[in-house]
Design a protein around this motif. Structure first.
Motif, PDB file in Angstrom:
ATOM      1  N   GLU A 245       0.883  -1.365  -0.041  1.00  0.00           N
ATOM      2  CA  GLU A 245       0.085  -0.130   0.043  1.00  0.00           C
ATOM      3  C   GLU A 245       1.234   1.388   0.463  1.00  0.00           C
ATOM      4  O   GLU A 245       0.128   2.287  -0.748  1.00  0.00           O
ATOM      5  N   THR A 246       1.885   1.429   0.554  1.00  0.00           N
ATOM      6  CA  THR A 246       2.568   2.590   0.990  1.00  0.00           C
ATOM      7  C   THR A 246       3.740   2.699  -0.835  1.00  0.00           C
ATOM      8  O   THR A 246       3.611   4.075  -1.042  1.00  0.00           O
ATOM      9  N   ILE A 247       4.182   1.608  -1.574  1.00  0.00           N
ATOM     10  CA  ILE A 247       4.530   2.031  -2.298  1.00  0.00           C
ATOM     11  C   ILE A 247       3.663   2.288  -4.023  1.00  0.00           C
ATOM     12  O   ILE A 247       4.171   2.436  -4.771  1.00  0.00           O
ATOM     13  N   ALA A 248       2.618   2.531  -3.597  1.00  0.00           N
ATOM     14  CA  ALA A 248       1.038   2.217  -3.813  1.00  0.00           C
ATOM     15  C   ALA A 248       0.730   3.810  -4.134  1.00  0.00           C
ATOM     16  O   ALA A 248      -0.282   4.517  -5.095  1.00  0.00           O
ATOM     17  N   ASP A 249       1.221   4.259  -2.807  1.00  0.00           N
ATOM     18  CA  ASP A 249      -0.028   5.247  -2.554  1.00  0.00           C
ATOM     19  C   ASP A 249       0.424   6.831  -3.276  1.00  0.00           C
ATOM     20  O   ASP A 249       1.994   7.054  -4.057  1.00  0.00           O
ATOM     21  N   TYR A 250      -0.313   7.485  -3.527  1.00  0.00           N
ATOM     22  CA  TYR A 250      -0.285   8.541  -4.278  1.00  0.00           C
ATOM     23  C   TYR A 250      -0.904  10.070  -3.518  1.00  0.00           C
ATOM     24  O   TYR A 250      -0.385  10.570  -3.112  1.00  0.00           O
ATOM     25  N   GLY A 251      -1.562  10.182  -2.787  1.00  0.00           N
ATOM     26  CA  GLY A 251      -2.813  10.977  -1.884  1.00  0.00           C
ATOM     27  C   GLY A 251      -1.763  11.736  -1.069  1.00  0.00           C
ATOM     28  O   GLY A 251      -1.609  12.518  -1.498  1.00  0.00           O
ATOM     29  N   THR A 252      -1.266  10.710  -0.621  1.00  0.00           N
ATOM     30  CA  THR A 252      -0.082  11.145   0.942  1.00  0.00           C
ATOM     31  C   THR A 252       0.511  11.971   0.052  1.00  0.00           C
ATOM     32  O   THR A 252       0.887  12.608   0.988  1.00  0.00           O
ATOM     33  N   VAL A 253       1.719  11.318  -0.525  1.00  0.00           N
ATOM     34  CA  VAL A 253       3.342  11.889  -0.466  1.00  0.00           C
ATOM     35  C   VAL A 253       2.811  12.623  -1.402  1.00  0.00           C
ATOM     36  O   VAL A 253       3.299  13.657  -1.071  1.00  0.00           O
ATOM     37  N   SER A 254       1.781  12.719  -2.589  1.00  0.00           N
ATOM     38  CA  SER A 254       1.545  14.210  -3.368  1.00  0.00           C
ATOM     39  C   SER A 254       0.971  15.929  -2.816  1.00  0.00           C
ATOM     40  O   SER A 254       1.981  16.473  -2.866  1.00  0.00           O
ATOM     41  N   HIS A 255       0.461  15.199  -1.599  1.00  0.00           N
ATOM     42  CA  HIS A 255      -0.244  16.317  -0.885  1.00  0.00           C
ATOM     43  C   HIS A 255       1.414  16.537   0.107  1.00  0.00           C
ATOM     44  O   HIS A 255       1.742  18.044   0.976  1.00  0.00           O
ATOM     45  N   PHE A 256       1.775  15.540   0.040  1.00  0.00           N
ATOM     46  CA  PHE A 256       3.412  15.988   1.133  1.00  0.00           C
ATOM     47  C   PHE A 256       4.630  16.444   0.292  1.00  0.00           C
ATOM     48  O   PHE A 256       5.241  16.591   1.179  1.00  0.00           O
ATOM     49  N   SER A 257       4.546  16.746  -0.754  1.00  0.00           N
ATOM     50  CA  SER A 257       5.379  16.776  -1.643  1.00  0.00           C
ATOM     51  C   SER A 257       6.638  15.691  -1.842  1.00  0.00           C
ATOM     52  O   SER A 257       7.338  16.628  -1.226  1.00  0.00           O
ATOM     53  N   VAL A 258       6.271  14.736  -1.056  1.00  0.00           N
ATOM     54  CA  VAL A 258       7.210  13.520  -1.150  1.00  0.00           C
ATOM     55  C   VAL A 258       7.173  13.014  -3.005  1.00  0.00           C
ATOM     56  O   VAL A 258       6.559  11.891  -3.611  1.00  0.00           O
ATOM     57  N   GLN A 259       8.722  13.129  -3.240  1.00  0.00           N
ATOM     58  CA  GLN A 259       9.177  12.578  -4.550  1.00  0.00           C
ATOM     59  C   GLN A 259       8.815  11.023  -4.802  1.00  0.00           C
ATOM     60  O   GLN A 259      10.335  10.747  -4.128  1.00  0.00           O
ATOM     61  N   THR A 260       8.088  10.174  -5.226  1.00  0.00           N
ATOM     62  CA  THR A 260       8.461   8.056  -4.564  1.00  0.00           C
ATOM     63  C   THR A 260       8.268   8.238  -6.444  1.00  0.00           C
ATOM     64  O   THR A 260       8.045   9.135  -7.137  1.00  0.00           O
ATOM     65  N   PHE A 261       8.074   7.648  -6.791  1.00  0.00           N
ATOM     66  CA  PHE A 261       7.526   6.655  -7.745  1.00  0.00           C
ATOM     67  C   PHE A 261       6.219   6.655  -8.178  1.00  0.00           C
ATOM     68  O   PHE A 261       5.975   7.012  -9.444  1.00  0.00           O
ATOM     69  N   SER A 262       5.549   6.699  -7.291  1.00  0.00           N
ATOM     70  CA  SER A 262       4.337   6.768  -8.105  1.00  0.00           C
ATOM     71  C   SER A 262       3.945   8.198  -7.493  1.00  0.00           C
ATOM     72  O   SER A 262       2.869   8.633  -9.003  1.00  0.00           O
ATOM     73  N   THR A 263       4.070   9.132  -7.531  1.00  0.00           N
ATOM     74  CA  THR A 263       3.824  10.825  -7.904  1.00  0.00           C
ATOM     75  C   THR A 263       5.034  10.866  -9.101  1.00  0.00           C
ATOM     76  O   THR A 263       4.981  11.327 -10.182  1.00  0.00           O
ATOM     77  N   GLY A 264       6.116   9.852  -8.988  1.00  0.00           N
ATOM     78  CA  GLY A 264       6.376  10.456 -10.819  1.00  0.00           C
ATOM     79  C   GLY A 264       5.914   9.944 -11.661  1.00  0.00           C
ATOM     80  O   GLY A 264       6.024  10.174 -12.733  1.00  0.00           O
ATOM     81  N   ILE A 265       5.166   8.341 -11.577  1.00  0.00           N
ATOM     82  CA  ILE A 265       4.155   8.195 -12.571  1.00  0.00           C
ATOM     83  C   ILE A 265       3.294   8.700 -13.193  1.00  0.00           C
ATOM     84  O   ILE A 265       3.024   9.001 -13.800  1.00  0.00           O
ATOM     85  N   TYR A 266       2.276   9.243 -12.269  1.00  0.00           N
ATOM     86  CA  TYR A 266       1.870  10.684 -12.368  1.00  0.00           C
ATOM     87  C   TYR A 266       1.809  12.074 -12.854  1.00  0.00           C
ATOM     88  O   TYR A 266       1.602  12.460 -14.016  1.00  0.00           O
TER      89      TYR A 266
END
Length: 560
Positions: free
Chosen positions: A203-224
């Motif tokens: 669930e963590t590596i697929a999360d988008y809403g939380t990391v996007s709101h906190f401006s944390v750049q992960t694989f998920s935010t990079g995909i979007y």
């Protein structure tokens, strides 16, 4: 129904889950790799580092918090322990991104906490240091608060089903309570604990809403970002392929470290531990440890969101919100039923036909949990949209009319996306139940003349009812909270509570977003209470039935 039909149904369910991921993977090779090379030279190392850090923090945090709480409420009685058995599951109804909205409002510079701090102390904006909630540790904290119930539910069931004989044997050999826990009880419950922690990591590596709101750049935010900001779907699919490889490595490592570990407590009358009462300082510390995640992960956010909702001037009882509720319940209930049924078929196939093909089936069917919902949605929409266009053109040329979209506008296609996304939740939960079921029970049942259908319906399903209910709960609540796939694939004019909350939050209308968020939480509480009631019906320490034979002491029997 014959064993062959059950086998084919299991393979069909697994293939349906794998197909969207394969389609998204194939899309990675349809474009050039110029964008991918640019990402490798710029932001990709940061994506990898942030994703790994989140995985480590959330995995360790949820495992420690969920296992510790499950052990305390199962093995000890302290002030409020009975109520905390239920309350500890409440954060499961909270979407992580909604928790992020609540804590951002509460802890940001202009929020109530820092404003009150400046009013009391007279400090200026630069006269003090305050932890930044919109950061990687802040995102990890939000995810731990809402994901630890996965570990708690599975560990609670595992501890409740354990025989006390091995625990007391360790105590008589000189082990203290904690020593017996570490050397006996924890290893026996490891399949359930690791399964829950793996769900949290996925669930963590697929999360988008939380990391996007906190401006944390992960694989998920990079995909979007590659998909929506850069308009490069091939680059987004390439990043998704990297994320998929990461998930595959995690799943393989989990299977290797688990090995053939099993804890067979069924098949005989397993003694259940009589929970020991503790009071004083130890009881207070135990109550505090169990109450803190409930307060931080549920009570405080509910208070904050309620205040925001009151100030918004919106009502959750008007006709528009009632439509959102109906749509969300329809999707969540259907997805839970379909997903858990498919998970039972796959787990039963693995149980009756263990081997490499069964292990590959489980790994493939469960990979969707690590893939962002939007990627799965595109993996489904691209081939179905092409099929819709071909069918529409043929009907137009043959009959002079077209029915419009047949597949892509269907709710059932969205349910298939949910099944592919959350199959791992059902599989891990049901497999944890199967881990404590002795293989001898199958052999005895087959020698008594039961066919595979009878074995599944008359033996496995009644014994696994707790695990099935827990799996249905997890899928139901996850579907209620699912955002990207719902936004992309929902039929026209078919909005859900999650879509409405995101739409308002994206417009920085957090007060208005609190209303649908609270409705999501309220609906999610109903199955939470139902499953907790089932889990605590035969909790350790409750009186056992009277012995049938006078003068012969009977052990406490495990339910099932």
């Amino acid at each position: 129904m014959s064993e062959r039909i059950l086998n084919w149904l299991a393979w069909l369910a697994a293939l349906v889950c794998v197909a969207p991921i394969v389609a998204a993977g194939l899309a990675a090779f349809t474009g050039d790799f110029d964008t991918w090379r640019g990402l490798m030279n710029t932001v990709l190392p940061g994506y990898v580092a942030n994703t790994l850090m989140l995985v480590v923090l959330v995995g360790l945090g949820t495992a420690a918090l969920g296992t510790g709480a499950a052990w305390l409420v199962t093995m000890y009685r302290f002030p409020g322990s009975r109520a905390l058995e239920v309350l500890l599951v409440l954060p499961l109804a909270f979407p992580a991104y909604v928790l992020a909205y609540a804590y951002t409002y509460l802890l940001q510079h202009s929020g109530p906490v820092q404003s009150a701090l400046r009013d009391v102390t007279g400090w200026g904006p630069r006269d003090y240091w305050f932890p930044e909630v919109r950061s990687l540790p802040g995102a990890a904290f939000m995810l731990i608060c809402v994901l630890y119930p996965y570990v708690y539910l599975l560990a609670r069931t595992a501890f409740a089903q354990q025989s006390v004989g091995a625990y007391f044997a360790a105590r008589t050999l000189g082990r203290g309570p904690w020593g017996a826990f570490w050397s006996v009880s924890l290893p026996m419950a490891r399949p359930a604990i690791v399964g829950g922690a793996l769900l949290c990591v996925m669930e963590t590596i697929a999360d988008y809403g939380t990391v996007s709101h906190f401006s944390v750049q992960t694989f998920s935010t990079g995909i979007y970002q590659a998909w929506f900001s850069m308009g490069d779907r091939a680059a987004a699919a390439q990043l998704a392929l990297g994320l998929l490889a990461f998930a595959l490595v995690l799943a393989i490592l989990e299977r290797i470290q688990r090995g053939q570990a099993r804890a067979h407590t069924r098949g005989n009358r397993a003694e259940i531990y009589d929970a020991q009462p503790i009071g004083g300082l130890a009881g207070g510390l135990a109550a505090f440890f169990c109450f803190l995640p409930v307060f931080v992960g549920f009570l405080l956010p509910v208070i904050v969101l309620s205040r925001m909702a009151i100030d918004s001037g919106q009502s959750p009882f008007d006709g528009r919100y009632l439509r959102f509720v109906t749509n969300s319940l329809t999707l969540a209930g259907t997805a839970a039923l379909v997903t858990v049924t498919a998970a039972i078929l796959i787990s039963f196939r693995v149980r009756t036909r263990p081997g490499r093909s069964s292990r590959a089936m489980v790994l493939g069917a469960g990979l969707g949990y690590a893939v962002p919902g939007g990627v799965i949605a595109v993996g489904i929409l691209v081939p179905l949209a092409a099929l819709d266009n071909v069918l529409s053109d043929w009907l137009q040329s043959a009959f002079g009319r077209t029915p419009g979209l047949i597949f892509t506008g269907s709710i059932w296609v969205l349910v298939v996306a949910y099944m592919a996304r959350f199959m791992a939740a059902g599989l891990n939960t049901i497999e944890a139940g199967y881990a404590s079921l002795s293989p001898n029970l199958d052999a005895v049942t087959r020698t008594l003349g039961r066919n595979p259908t009878g074995l599944l319906a008359r033996v496995h399903l009644p014994i696994l009812r707790r695990s099935i209910l827990a799996a249905a709960l997890i899928v139901f609540v996850d579907t209620m909270k699912e955002l990207p796939a719902t936004m992309i694939m929902r039929p026209f004019n078919f909005d859900t509570l999650a879509v409405q909350a995101h739409r308002l939050a994206a417009d920085e209308r957090l007060h208005q977003a609190a209303v649908p968020s609270l409705v999501i939480v309220a609906i999610g509480l109903l199955p939470v209470f139902m499953v907790c009631r089932q889990l605590s019906r035969r909790a350790p320490g409750r009186p056992a039935p009277e012995p049938r034979s006078a003068g012969v002491a009977q052990p406490y029997a495990a339910d099932g």
